[in-house]
Design a protein around this motif. Structure first.
Motif, PDB file in Angstrom:
ATOM      1  N   ARG A 148      37.010  44.383  52.248  1.00 46.80           N
ATOM      2  CA  ARG A 148      37.639  43.635  51.161  1.00 46.80           C
ATOM      3  C   ARG A 148      36.600  42.985  50.258  1.00 46.80           C
ATOM      4  O   ARG A 148      36.791  42.908  49.040  1.00 46.80           O
ATOM      5  CB  ARG A 148      38.593  42.584  51.721  1.00 46.80           C
ATOM      6  CG  ARG A 148      39.411  41.892  50.641  1.00 46.80           C
ATOM      7  CD  ARG A 148      40.484  41.003  51.218  1.00 46.80           C
ATOM      8  NE  ARG A 148      39.942  39.961  52.083  1.00 46.80           N
ATOM      9  CZ  ARG A 148      40.701  39.067  52.709  1.00 46.80           C
ATOM     10  NH1 ARG A 148      42.020  39.114  52.577  1.00 46.80           N
ATOM     11  NH2 ARG A 148      40.154  38.153  53.479  1.00 46.80           N
ATOM     12  N   MET A 149      35.475  42.549  50.851  1.00 49.09           N
ATOM     13  CA  MET A 149      34.428  41.901  50.057  1.00 49.09           C
ATOM     14  C   MET A 149      33.839  42.862  49.028  1.00 49.09           C
ATOM     15  O   MET A 149      33.589  42.481  47.878  1.00 49.09           O
ATOM     16  CB  MET A 149      33.318  41.386  50.975  1.00 49.09           C
ATOM     17  CG  MET A 149      33.763  40.318  51.953  1.00 49.09           C
ATOM     18  SD  MET A 149      32.389  39.782  53.012  1.00 49.09           S
ATOM     19  CE  MET A 149      33.245  38.678  54.130  1.00 49.09           C
ATOM     20  N   VAL A 150      33.605  44.104  49.434  1.00 52.26           N
ATOM     21  CA  VAL A 150      32.990  45.086  48.524  1.00 52.26           C
ATOM     22  C   VAL A 150      34.041  45.933  47.816  1.00 52.26           C
ATOM     23  O   VAL A 150      33.696  46.860  47.082  1.00 52.26           O
ATOM     24  CB  VAL A 150      32.005  45.994  49.288  1.00 52.26           C
ATOM     25  CG1 VAL A 150      30.894  45.193  49.916  1.00 52.26           C
ATOM     26  CG2 VAL A 150      32.733  46.823  50.345  1.00 52.26           C
TER      27      VAL A 150
ATOM     28  N   MET B  35      47.602  36.425  62.619  1.00 54.89           N
ATOM     29  CA  MET B  35      46.612  37.100  61.765  1.00 54.89           C
ATOM     30  C   MET B  35      47.217  38.182  60.880  1.00 54.89           C
ATOM     31  O   MET B  35      46.484  38.854  60.149  1.00 54.89           O
ATOM     32  CB  MET B  35      45.508  37.705  62.636  1.00 54.89           C
ATOM     33  CG  MET B  35      44.732  36.692  63.454  1.00 54.89           C
ATOM     34  SD  MET B  35      43.372  37.412  64.412  1.00 54.89           S
ATOM     35  CE  MET B  35      42.208  37.818  63.116  1.00 54.89           C
ATOM     36  N   GLY B  36      48.528  38.371  60.937  1.00 59.48           N
ATOM     37  CA  GLY B  36      49.149  39.394  60.101  1.00 59.48           C
ATOM     38  C   GLY B  36      49.434  38.910  58.699  1.00 59.48           C
ATOM     39  O   GLY B  36      50.528  39.143  58.158  1.00 59.48           O
ATOM     40  N   THR B  37      48.467  38.256  58.070  1.00 58.62           N
ATOM     41  CA  THR B  37      48.636  37.690  56.736  1.00 58.62           C
ATOM     42  C   THR B  37      47.701  38.374  55.751  1.00 58.62           C
ATOM     43  O   THR B  37      46.781  39.109  56.132  1.00 58.62           O
ATOM     44  CB  THR B  37      48.341  36.181  56.741  1.00 58.62           C
ATOM     45  OG1 THR B  37      46.966  35.973  57.109  1.00 58.62           O
ATOM     46  CG2 THR B  37      49.232  35.455  57.740  1.00 58.62           C
TER      47      THR B  37
ATOM     48  N   MET C 138      44.045  37.251  56.393  1.00 54.74           N
ATOM     49  CA  MET C 138      43.422  37.500  57.691  1.00 54.74           C
ATOM     50  C   MET C 138      43.380  38.971  58.117  1.00 54.74           C
ATOM     51  O   MET C 138      42.774  39.289  59.135  1.00 54.74           O
ATOM     52  CB  MET C 138      44.160  36.694  58.771  1.00 54.74           C
ATOM     53  CG  MET C 138      44.050  35.183  58.625  1.00 54.74           C
ATOM     54  SD  MET C 138      42.353  34.591  58.807  1.00 54.74           S
ATOM     55  CE  MET C 138      42.068  34.958  60.543  1.00 54.74           C
ATOM     56  N   TRP C 139      44.002  39.888  57.368  1.00 57.23           N
ATOM     57  CA  TRP C 139      44.115  41.258  57.874  1.00 57.23           C
ATOM     58  C   TRP C 139      42.764  41.938  58.114  1.00 57.23           C
ATOM     59  O   TRP C 139      42.643  42.733  59.064  1.00 57.23           O
ATOM     60  CB  TRP C 139      45.014  42.100  56.958  1.00 57.23           C
ATOM     61  CG  TRP C 139      44.491  42.375  55.577  1.00 57.23           C
ATOM     62  CD1 TRP C 139      44.811  41.729  54.429  1.00 57.23           C
ATOM     63  CD2 TRP C 139      43.554  43.398  55.200  1.00 57.23           C
ATOM     64  NE1 TRP C 139      44.139  42.254  53.364  1.00 57.23           N
ATOM     65  CE2 TRP C 139      43.365  43.301  53.810  1.00 57.23           C
ATOM     66  CE3 TRP C 139      42.869  44.391  55.886  1.00 57.23           C
ATOM     67  CZ2 TRP C 139      42.515  44.149  53.093  1.00 57.23           C
ATOM     68  CZ3 TRP C 139      42.020  45.238  55.181  1.00 57.23           C
ATOM     69  CH2 TRP C 139      41.843  45.118  53.806  1.00 57.23           C
ATOM     70  N   PRO C 140      41.693  41.705  57.314  1.00 61.23           N
ATOM     71  CA  PRO C 140      40.410  42.351  57.654  1.00 61.23           C
ATOM     72  C   PRO C 140      39.878  41.898  59.021  1.00 61.23           C
ATOM     73  O   PRO C 140      39.299  42.694  59.766  1.00 61.23           O
ATOM     74  CB  PRO C 140      39.473  41.925  56.523  1.00 61.23           C
ATOM     75  CG  PRO C 140      40.372  41.543  55.392  1.00 61.23           C
ATOM     76  CD  PRO C 140      41.568  40.944  56.054  1.00 61.23           C
TER      77      PRO C 140
END
Length: 462
Positions: free
Chosen positions: A82-84, A148-150, A153-155
């Motif tokens: 997600r960052m890249v 964490m299913g948000t 938080m998914w990554p």
């Protein structure tokens, strides 16, 4: 991948929009998602195929250690994706996770089979099934929207698989190499004794018995090298062992368990379960599998592999036949959907007690040391290949014949049950050489019959 599916698909769409200034097409988005789901199976298939060469060239422990690095790398890629702004990193990370699972499961089972005394061989091999079920259940739990299913938080949810890899990477150096590998493959008798003493903490009498069994196996294997997958498929001496492994192992995918999970939410919905509560009921299914697989670990050395597999597949076939009928007439009575939920849980319990649990220890049980890597590889290819085929084809089968898709799996379960109960000898409590002698009666049955006829004819002439 089920819980964060909508967030991942949204991420793919945003990434595509940022690159090309247009939203991703529906067909393209479906194709990308299909690849994300199925690339795990492809990675597992590739990992299984490399198991033979790596386990023969390097030590079991070394291969397990290096394999952890693959999972850790995949976890890092999941976090960075997600960052890249790269959904391709998710694809590659899923492939690496699959490779890690395909290679790791085979190596782990091989290692457990080679460190375990014969009285505990089934129990230790079944710990893999238990931990796989626990892993699926934990994935469902932490994938809940409350955890964490948000979208944020998914990554990190997809990277959680790297935590067990880190734990094993840190702890593995404290464990010895597999004793059977040291003695039979490498001829290191002193190293084998030290490993056995460290692992078992038993008296010299039991260790001498185990060493004697290894010595016999080593003498029988000294004239040959570790066999390839092609050798395993061609050689008559392991023909029945191969069938006894492949038929129930392929049943892990073709016994209908995927159809059960696929229909679970429809059955919940028809029973009036609120949409937001269905995931919690699905957790109950996962918990039922964990409990029954764990129970199988304690039953297997008493009941035996043959009974657990044979009667397990038979009961699954019967229960899915009943479920097919009840799904067809589900509108006749208001209580039928609730009864279907009970049947659903019952099938899951049978699956955990029999096919899921007992299949895992078959390659370590049925094959001698020189055949074992190839046997694990062939079984893994069938398992991962079956998972890929079911994932690709099953939705089309459901669209075509609906709930009657269970009948295809019923036929497979009945045939597998008959094969296991009527043709395959029991292996519990037997050494590798004793099991081989039992199967040689089947592998060379025709030759023995012809020899006996020749002796009878010769005696008549005299």
């Amino acid at each position: 991948m089920t819980s964060p599916a909508e967030h991942i698909q949204s991420f793919v769409n945003q990434t595509w929009l940022g690159r090309y200034d247009v939203p991703v097409g529906e067909s393209t988005n479906t194709l990308i998602w299909s690849f994300m789901v199925s690339t795990l199976s492809l990675g597992g298939l590739f990992g299984t195929m490399t198991c033979v060469s790596l386990s023969a060239k390097y030590r079991r422990k070394t291969c397990l250690q290096i394999n952890n690095v693959v999972a850790i790398l995949a976890a890092v890629m999941m976090i960075l994706s997600r960052m890249v702004k790269s959904f391709e990193m998710i694809l590659l990370a899923r492939f690496l996770y699959g490779y890690n699972a395909g290679l790791g499961i085979n190596l782990h089972l091989m290692y457990l089979g080679e460190i375990a005394p014969k009285r505990m061989r089934g129990f230790l091999a079944l710990t893999s099934s238990a931990y796989l079920s626990v892993g699926k259940l934990l994935g469902q739990v932490i994938g809940l929207k409350e955890l964490m299913g948000t979208e944020d938080m998914w990554p990190y949810l997809l990277a959680v698989s790297g935590l067990p890899a880190i734990l094993q990477f840190v702890s593995m150096p404290f464990f010895p190499e597999a004793p059977r590998y040291l003695y039979i493959d490498k001829g290191d008798e002193d190293g084998c004794k030290k490993a056995l003493q460290w692992l078992w903490r038993e008296d010299d009498v039991n260790l001498k018995i185990e060493m004697e069994d290894m010595r016999k196996e080593r003498e029988s294997a000294q004239v040959t090298q570790t066999k390839t997958m092609l050798d395993a498929l061609r050689d008559r001496s392991v023909r029945w062992q191969l069938m006894a492994m492949l038929i129930p192992c392929s049943g892990l995918q073709f016994c209908g368990i995927n159809a059960i999970y696929f229909y679970a939410f429809d059955i919940f919905r028809e029973s009036g379960v609120p949409e937001e509560k269905m995931h919690y009921l699905a957790l109950g299914i996962g918990a039922a599998e964990v409990i029954t697989v764990s129970a199988c670990a304690f039953m297997i050395e008493r009941a035996g592999r043959k009974k657990l597999l044979g009667y397990g597949y038979l009961l699954m076939g019967v229960m899915m036949s009943v479920l097919t009928v009840l799904l067809t007439i589900k509108d006749w009575y208001p209580w039928l959907p609730y009864f279907n939920i009970a049947l659903l849980f019952f099938v899951i319990c049978i699956y955990g007690l029999g096919p899921c649990g007992a299949s895992m220890c078959l390659p370590a049980d049925l094959f001698l040391q020189m055949w074992r890597p190839s046997a694990f590889a062939v079984g893994g290819i069938v398992n991962w290949g079956g998972l890929f085929l079911i994932g690709m084809l099953f939705p089309y089968v459901v669209d075509g014949i609906g709930q009657f898709c269970f009948l295809v799996f019923v036929a497979y379960c009945i045939v597998t049950a008959a094969f296991m109960l009527y043709f395959i000898p029991e292996t519990k409590g037997k050494s590798s050489m004793e099991i081989t002698e039992e199967f040689n009666k089947l592998n060379y049955k025709k030759c023995s019959t012809e020899l006996e006829k020749g002796i009878d004819l010769f005696a008549t002439k005299l």
